[in-house]
Motif scaffolding. Structure first.
Motif, PDB file in Angstrom:
ATOM      1  N   MET B   7       0.845  -1.184   0.000  1.00  0.00           N
ATOM      2  CA  MET B   7       0.000   0.000   0.000  1.00  0.00           C
ATOM      3  C   MET B   7       0.889   1.246   0.000  1.00  0.00           C
ATOM      4  SD  MET B   7      -3.180  -0.860   0.031  1.00  0.00           S
ATOM      5  CE  MET B   7      -4.133   0.455   0.778  1.00  0.00           C
ATOM      6  N   PRO B   8       0.596   2.226  -0.880  1.00  0.00           N
ATOM      7  CA  PRO B   8       1.429   3.418  -0.899  1.00  0.00           C
ATOM      8  C   PRO B   8       1.287   4.226   0.395  1.00  0.00           C
ATOM      9  CG  PRO B   8      -0.463   3.676  -2.353  1.00  0.00           C
ATOM     10  CD  PRO B   8      -0.486   2.262  -1.878  1.00  0.00           C
ATOM     11  N   ASP B   9       2.395   4.822   0.778  1.00  0.00           N
ATOM     12  CA  ASP B   9       2.433   5.666   1.967  1.00  0.00           C
ATOM     13  C   ASP B   9       1.878   7.051   1.595  1.00  0.00           C
ATOM     14  OD1 ASP B   9       3.029   6.664   4.422  1.00  0.00           O
ATOM     15  OD2 ASP B   9       5.186   6.889   4.045  1.00  0.00           O
ATOM     16  N   ILE B  10       0.859   7.512   2.336  1.00  0.00           N
ATOM     17  CA  ILE B  10       0.258   8.833   2.075  1.00  0.00           C
ATOM     18  C   ILE B  10       0.137   9.577   3.397  1.00  0.00           C
ATOM     19  CG2 ILE B  10      -1.737  10.069   1.106  1.00  0.00           C
ATOM     20  CD1 ILE B  10      -2.311   7.562  -0.597  1.00  0.00           C
ATOM     21  N   PRO B  11       1.203  10.274   3.822  1.00  0.00           N
ATOM     22  CA  PRO B  11       1.191  10.940   5.135  1.00  0.00           C
ATOM     23  C   PRO B  11       0.035  11.947   5.239  1.00  0.00           C
ATOM     24  CG  PRO B  11       3.401  10.934   4.223  1.00  0.00           C
ATOM     25  CD  PRO B  11       2.490  10.443   3.135  1.00  0.00           C
ATOM     26  N   THR B  12      -0.594  11.991   6.423  1.00  0.00           N
ATOM     27  CA  THR B  12      -1.794  12.816   6.586  1.00  0.00           C
ATOM     28  C   THR B  12      -1.475  14.302   6.736  1.00  0.00           C
ATOM     29  OG1 THR B  12      -1.718  12.295   8.930  1.00  0.00           O
ATOM     30  CG2 THR B  12      -3.206  10.993   7.575  1.00  0.00           C
ATOM     31  N   HIS B  13      -0.229  14.640   7.110  1.00  0.00           N
ATOM     32  CA  HIS B  13       0.064  16.065   7.332  1.00  0.00           C
ATOM     33  C   HIS B  13       0.390  16.815   6.048  1.00  0.00           C
ATOM     34  CE1 HIS B  13       4.069  14.296   7.160  1.00  0.00           C
ATOM     35  NE2 HIS B  13       4.559  15.511   6.989  1.00  0.00           N
ATOM     36  N   LEU B  14       0.406  16.117   4.907  1.00  0.00           N
ATOM     37  CA  LEU B  14       0.752  16.760   3.637  1.00  0.00           C
ATOM     38  C   LEU B  14      -0.501  17.044   2.808  1.00  0.00           C
ATOM     39  CD1 LEU B  14       3.767  14.467   2.619  1.00  0.00           C
ATOM     40  CD2 LEU B  14       3.848  16.678   3.823  1.00  0.00           C
ATOM     41  N   LYS B  15      -0.338  17.967   1.834  1.00  0.00           N
ATOM     42  CA  LYS B  15      -1.379  18.212   0.826  1.00  0.00           C
ATOM     43  C   LYS B  15      -0.898  17.611  -0.497  1.00  0.00           C
ATOM     44  CE  LYS B  15      -4.157  21.107   3.131  1.00  0.00           C
ATOM     45  NZ  LYS B  15      -5.595  20.857   3.336  1.00  0.00           N
ATOM     46  N   TYR B  16      -1.849  17.347  -1.400  1.00  0.00           N
ATOM     47  CA  TYR B  16      -1.513  16.619  -2.629  1.00  0.00           C
ATOM     48  C   TYR B  16      -2.168  17.251  -3.851  1.00  0.00           C
ATOM     49  CZ  TYR B  16      -0.023  13.162   0.754  1.00  0.00           C
ATOM     50  OH  TYR B  16       0.624  12.542   1.782  1.00  0.00           O
ATOM     51  N   THR B  17      -1.572  16.960  -5.031  1.00  0.00           N
ATOM     52  CA  THR B  17      -2.243  17.297  -6.290  1.00  0.00           C
ATOM     53  C   THR B  17      -2.783  16.004  -6.893  1.00  0.00           C
ATOM     54  OG1 THR B  17      -0.386  16.894  -7.785  1.00  0.00           O
ATOM     55  CG2 THR B  17      -0.479  19.059  -6.716  1.00  0.00           C
ATOM     56  N   SER B  18      -3.708  16.152  -7.819  1.00  0.00           N
ATOM     57  CA  SER B  18      -4.217  14.963  -8.508  1.00  0.00           C
ATOM     58  C   SER B  18      -3.143  14.380  -9.419  1.00  0.00           C
ATOM     59  CB  SER B  18      -5.459  15.328  -9.320  1.00  0.00           C
ATOM     60  OG  SER B  18      -5.125  16.372 -10.222  1.00  0.00           O
ATOM     61  N   GLU B  19      -2.066  15.122  -9.645  1.00  0.00           N
ATOM     62  CA  GLU B  19      -0.971  14.663 -10.501  1.00  0.00           C
ATOM     63  C   GLU B  19       0.184  14.080  -9.687  1.00  0.00           C
ATOM     64  OE1 GLU B  19      -1.409  14.550 -13.696  1.00  0.00           O
ATOM     65  OE2 GLU B  19      -3.252  15.723 -13.749  1.00  0.00           O
ATOM     66  N   HIS B  20      -0.082  13.753  -8.432  1.00  0.00           N
ATOM     67  CA  HIS B  20       0.849  12.980  -7.606  1.00  0.00           C
ATOM     68  C   HIS B  20       2.047  13.739  -7.039  1.00  0.00           C
ATOM     69  CE1 HIS B  20      -1.547   9.596  -8.977  1.00  0.00           C
ATOM     70  NE2 HIS B  20      -1.339  10.006 -10.211  1.00  0.00           N
ATOM     71  N   GLU B  21       1.916  15.069  -6.948  1.00  0.00           N
ATOM     72  CA  GLU B  21       2.915  15.813  -6.177  1.00  0.00           C
ATOM     73  C   GLU B  21       2.390  15.975  -4.750  1.00  0.00           C
ATOM     74  OE1 GLU B  21       1.799  17.131  -9.160  1.00  0.00           O
ATOM     75  OE2 GLU B  21       3.572  16.752 -10.385  1.00  0.00           O
ATOM     76  N   TRP B  22       3.318  16.068  -3.788  1.00  0.00           N
ATOM     77  CA  TRP B  22       2.937  16.409  -2.426  1.00  0.00           C
ATOM     78  C   TRP B  22       3.511  17.774  -2.054  1.00  0.00           C
ATOM     79  CZ3 TRP B  22       7.117  17.416   0.616  1.00  0.00           C
ATOM     80  CH2 TRP B  22       8.308  16.728   0.373  1.00  0.00           C
ATOM     81  N   VAL B  23       2.874  18.435  -1.086  1.00  0.00           N
ATOM     82  CA  VAL B  23       3.300  19.751  -0.625  1.00  0.00           C
ATOM     83  C   VAL B  23       3.310  19.738   0.898  1.00  0.00           C
ATOM     84  CG1 VAL B  23       2.899  22.236  -0.785  1.00  0.00           C
ATOM     85  CG2 VAL B  23       1.958  20.720  -2.531  1.00  0.00           C
ATOM     86  N   ASN B  24       4.417  20.179   1.465  1.00  0.00           N
ATOM     87  CA  ASN B  24       4.481  20.334   2.926  1.00  0.00           C
ATOM     88  C   ASN B  24       4.524  21.831   3.231  1.00  0.00           C
ATOM     89  OD1 ASN B  24       4.757  20.048   5.633  1.00  0.00           O
ATOM     90  ND2 ASN B  24       6.698  18.887   5.566  1.00  0.00           N
ATOM     91  N   LEU B  25       3.383  22.374   3.685  1.00  0.00           N
ATOM     92  CA  LEU B  25       3.270  23.817   3.916  1.00  0.00           C
ATOM     93  C   LEU B  25       3.701  24.139   5.334  1.00  0.00           C
ATOM     94  CD1 LEU B  25      -0.272  23.844   2.421  1.00  0.00           C
ATOM     95  CD2 LEU B  25       1.607  25.186   1.451  1.00  0.00           C
ATOM     96  N   ASP B  26       4.436  25.230   5.481  1.00  0.00           N
ATOM     97  CA  ASP B  26       4.692  25.685   6.856  1.00  0.00           C
ATOM     98  C   ASP B  26       3.965  27.000   7.102  1.00  0.00           C
ATOM     99  OD1 ASP B  26       6.222  27.675   5.765  1.00  0.00           O
ATOM    100  OD2 ASP B  26       8.145  26.755   6.284  1.00  0.00           O
ATOM    101  N   ASP B  27       4.115  27.561   8.275  1.00  0.00           N
ATOM    102  CA  ASP B  27       3.289  28.697   8.670  1.00  0.00           C
ATOM    103  C   ASP B  27       3.668  30.012   7.989  1.00  0.00           C
ATOM    104  OD1 ASP B  27       1.865  27.045  10.254  1.00  0.00           O
ATOM    105  OD2 ASP B  27       3.048  27.444  12.065  1.00  0.00           O
ATOM    106  N   ASP B  28       4.926  30.118   7.508  1.00  0.00           N
ATOM    107  CA  ASP B  28       5.317  31.416   6.942  1.00  0.00           C
ATOM    108  C   ASP B  28       5.359  31.431   5.413  1.00  0.00           C
ATOM    109  OD1 ASP B  28       7.315  29.643   7.216  1.00  0.00           O
ATOM    110  OD2 ASP B  28       8.808  31.020   8.048  1.00  0.00           O
ATOM    111  N   GLY B  29       4.424  30.684   4.792  1.00  0.00           N
ATOM    112  CA  GLY B  29       4.259  30.804   3.348  1.00  0.00           C
ATOM    113  C   GLY B  29       5.304  30.074   2.516  1.00  0.00           C
ATOM    114  N   MET B  30       5.999  29.130   3.132  1.00  0.00           N
ATOM    115  CA  MET B  30       6.980  28.339   2.387  1.00  0.00           C
ATOM    116  C   MET B  30       6.434  26.913   2.239  1.00  0.00           C
ATOM    117  SD  MET B  30       9.563  30.420   1.899  1.00  0.00           S
ATOM    118  CE  MET B  30      11.203  29.724   1.962  1.00  0.00           C
ATOM    119  N   ALA B  31       6.887  26.252   1.188  1.00  0.00           N
ATOM    120  CA  ALA B  31       6.410  24.891   0.948  1.00  0.00           C
ATOM    121  C   ALA B  31       7.536  24.016   0.398  1.00  0.00           C
ATOM    122  CB  ALA B  31       5.250  24.903  -0.034  1.00  0.00           C
ATOM    123  N   LEU B  32       7.555  22.791   0.859  1.00  0.00           N
ATOM    124  CA  LEU B  32       8.468  21.793   0.320  1.00  0.00           C
ATOM    125  C   LEU B  32       7.631  20.902  -0.605  1.00  0.00           C
ATOM    126  CD1 LEU B  32      11.481  21.377   0.974  1.00  0.00           C
ATOM    127  CD2 LEU B  32      10.786  19.569   2.558  1.00  0.00           C
TER     128      LEU B  32
END
Lengths: 376, 136
Positions: B7-32
């Motif tokens: 089963m693929p790992d899908i961490p709950t604290h991240l946001k996702y696109t329908s094209e399979h990218e993940w985004v880790n947002l922090d509080d000051d407007g930066m994203a990984l």
């Protein structure tokens, strides 16, 4: 990113080893109407396994056509561009089968069992086409028996393959004789459970192919994986099969070879014997040999970190001079390489490959890209 | 039957696109940003990564790079608009980090968001799981 998610169609066929692959965690894909393992633990790891130890392949999607009777030899010699009359019993021969225009209908292996019995191993995608075409060309006193449904085909490839297969209990007396089996020779089995074990393969490495009943193939698959583990052997899927054959410059039907590509263009001139009796495509190939081939298959190395995929255009300046037939990252050589069919008049020009809108410079390199040590 | 660890790992604290990218947002407007475990598994072994340069600006859901795997190539889409403030340079020599560690060492770019509203268009882990479940 957009991912091409594979969805199996209901009519795809399964090899006898299907459940073994699933149990091993293989990723299965549809390939030429067959549900096949494309990878197990990663294409790079599987590729390396074959180059350094040994890899076990299920290639049971290939078709086996048996030709028998006094007309078998003339029938095959008429269909093949290579000289079947020179094929000795106990040996295998690689040959294209051509159409009247000299294009390749399929590239096959022929096995000769005795004076009148032969096996032709065809590509899965061409199986129906070649079976039907062969039937149309049968000479008197020839029988064609398609045993593809009843036979599995395993390949064990890699420098440790002989050691591993020699210890097989299932192969019995034949196992002990593998040490003396030269390249492109084979040992016939009982003809029912075991048809043949040959020193052949599609990887450029020392290796063997085993044609057997489904029952024996399953047992041999399990035995080989168990005994091979200590040698670093393991299963290998179609993805690594492709990168392995690519590095050693073997043609893949549908990529380098097609109905509108001649064996002379594809660098298979050594398989075209114009001095033998008449065969399908001979006139066209003779003309090509006399006048020179319009295109030639060449090796290219991309000068940037990009991959030239099949179908990408090869250009000289703004002019399109050919197209890529296969291209990938070569795992053993760690370079981005491609094979391409290029117009003869452009061969000495500086070429580019159009990779998604960008022209990536490509250097001509000799084929094959890689020569493994001591395969013959 | 699929084994559980497939089963693929899908961490709950991240946001996702329908094209399979993940985004880790922090509080000051930066994203990984990176690609998901499901995506790396579908692509197979990755051999080259084409990344944007630092300082480039990208637009949400427009292509900003590509990933070459042995068998296939896939475009990378920007999950949000903004400026590229960092790229994972280790991927140049070790692209399989994306296969081995898609959410940690295999991160791809760091971005400064220009429009925080765009985050609303991203998928939650649950929504992305549902999409992946349908694909499988």
């Amino acid at each position: 990113m957009e991912l091409a998610i594979d969805v199996s169609r209901s009519e795809t066929k399964r090899t006898a080893l299907h459940d073994e692959h699933v149990q091993l965690g293989a990723r299965m894909v549809d390939f030429a109407d067959w549900r096949m393992p494309v990878q197990y633990d990663g294409v790079l790891r599987e590729h390396e396994r074959v180059r350094s130890a040994a890899g076990l392949f299920d290639v049971s999607h290939m078709g086996e056509l048996f030709f028998g009777g006094p007309g078998a030899l003339p029938t095959l010699d008429h269909l093949a561009t290579n000289d079947v009359t020179s094929l000795q019993p106990g040996r295998a021969l690689y040959t294209p089968l051509c159409n009247e225009r000299g294009g390749v209908r399929d590239d096959v292996l022929l096995y000769r069992f005795d004076a009148t019995q032969f096996m032709m191993v065809v590509n899965a995608a061409n199986h129906a086409k070649i079976a039907a075409w062969s039937r149309e060309h049968l000479q008197p006193e020839t029988e064609l028996h398609d045993r593809s449904e009843a036979l599995s085909l395993l390949a064990l490839q890699g420098p440790r393959s002989r050691e591993i297969l020699s210890s097989s209990r299932i192969l019995g007396a034949i196992a002990a004789r593998l040490h003396d089996l030269p390249y492109y020779h084979f040992l016939p089995g009982d003809g029912r459970d075991l048809v043949a074990v040959s020193r052949t393969g599609y990887t450029g490495e020392l290796g063997f192919e085993i044609y057997a009943s489904h029952e024996l193939a399953i047992a041999l698959w399990q035995e080989t994986l168990a005994s091979g583990r200590a040698h670093g052997a393991g299963p290998v899927g179609l993805a690594a099969r492709d990168t392995l054959r690519f590095e050693v410059g073997f043609c893949l039907y549908g990529n380098e070879l097609a109905e509108d590509v001649s064996p002379l263009e594809a660098g298979l001139g050594w398989t075209v014997k114009l001095r033998k009796a008449d065969f399908v495509g001979r006139a066209a190939l003779e003309r090509q040999k006399r006048e020179g081939v319009p295109r030639k298959l060449v090796g290219l190395e991309l000068q940037e970190r990009a991959i030239a995929r099949a179908g990408f255009e090869v250009r000289v300046g703004e002019r399109t001079v050919g197209s890529v037939t296969s291209g990938t990252y070569a795992p053993t050589l760690q370079r981005s390489l491609a094979m391409a069919l290029v117009q003869r008049d452009a061969l000495e020009e500086p070429m580019c490959v159009a990779v998604r809108g960008r022209g990536i410079p490509a250097q001509r390199v000799t084929l094959p890209f890689h020569r493994p040590a001591a395969t013959k | 039957m699929e084994a559980l660890n497939d089963m693929p790992d899908i961490p709950t604290h991240l946001k996702y696109t329908s094209e399979h990218e993940w985004v880790n947002l922090d509080d000051d407007g930066m994203a990984l940003v990176g690609i998901t475990d499901f995506a790396q598994s579908e692509l197979g072994d990755i051999v080259y990564v084409e990344l944007p340069a630092e300082g480039e600006t990208v637009t949400q859901m427009e292509s900003f790079g590509s990933i070459e795997a042995v068998k296939t190539v896939a475009d990378l889409y920007a999950p949000v608009s903004g400026e590229i403030v960092g790229v994972n340079a280790t991927l140049q020599d070790a692209p399989t980090l994306i296969n081995e560690s898609p959410y940690q060492d295999g991160w791809i770019v760091r971005m400064r968001l220009t429009d925080l509203q765009e985050v609303e268009k991203l998928l939650t882990a649950d929504q992305y799981s549902e999409q992946v479940g349908e694909a499988e």
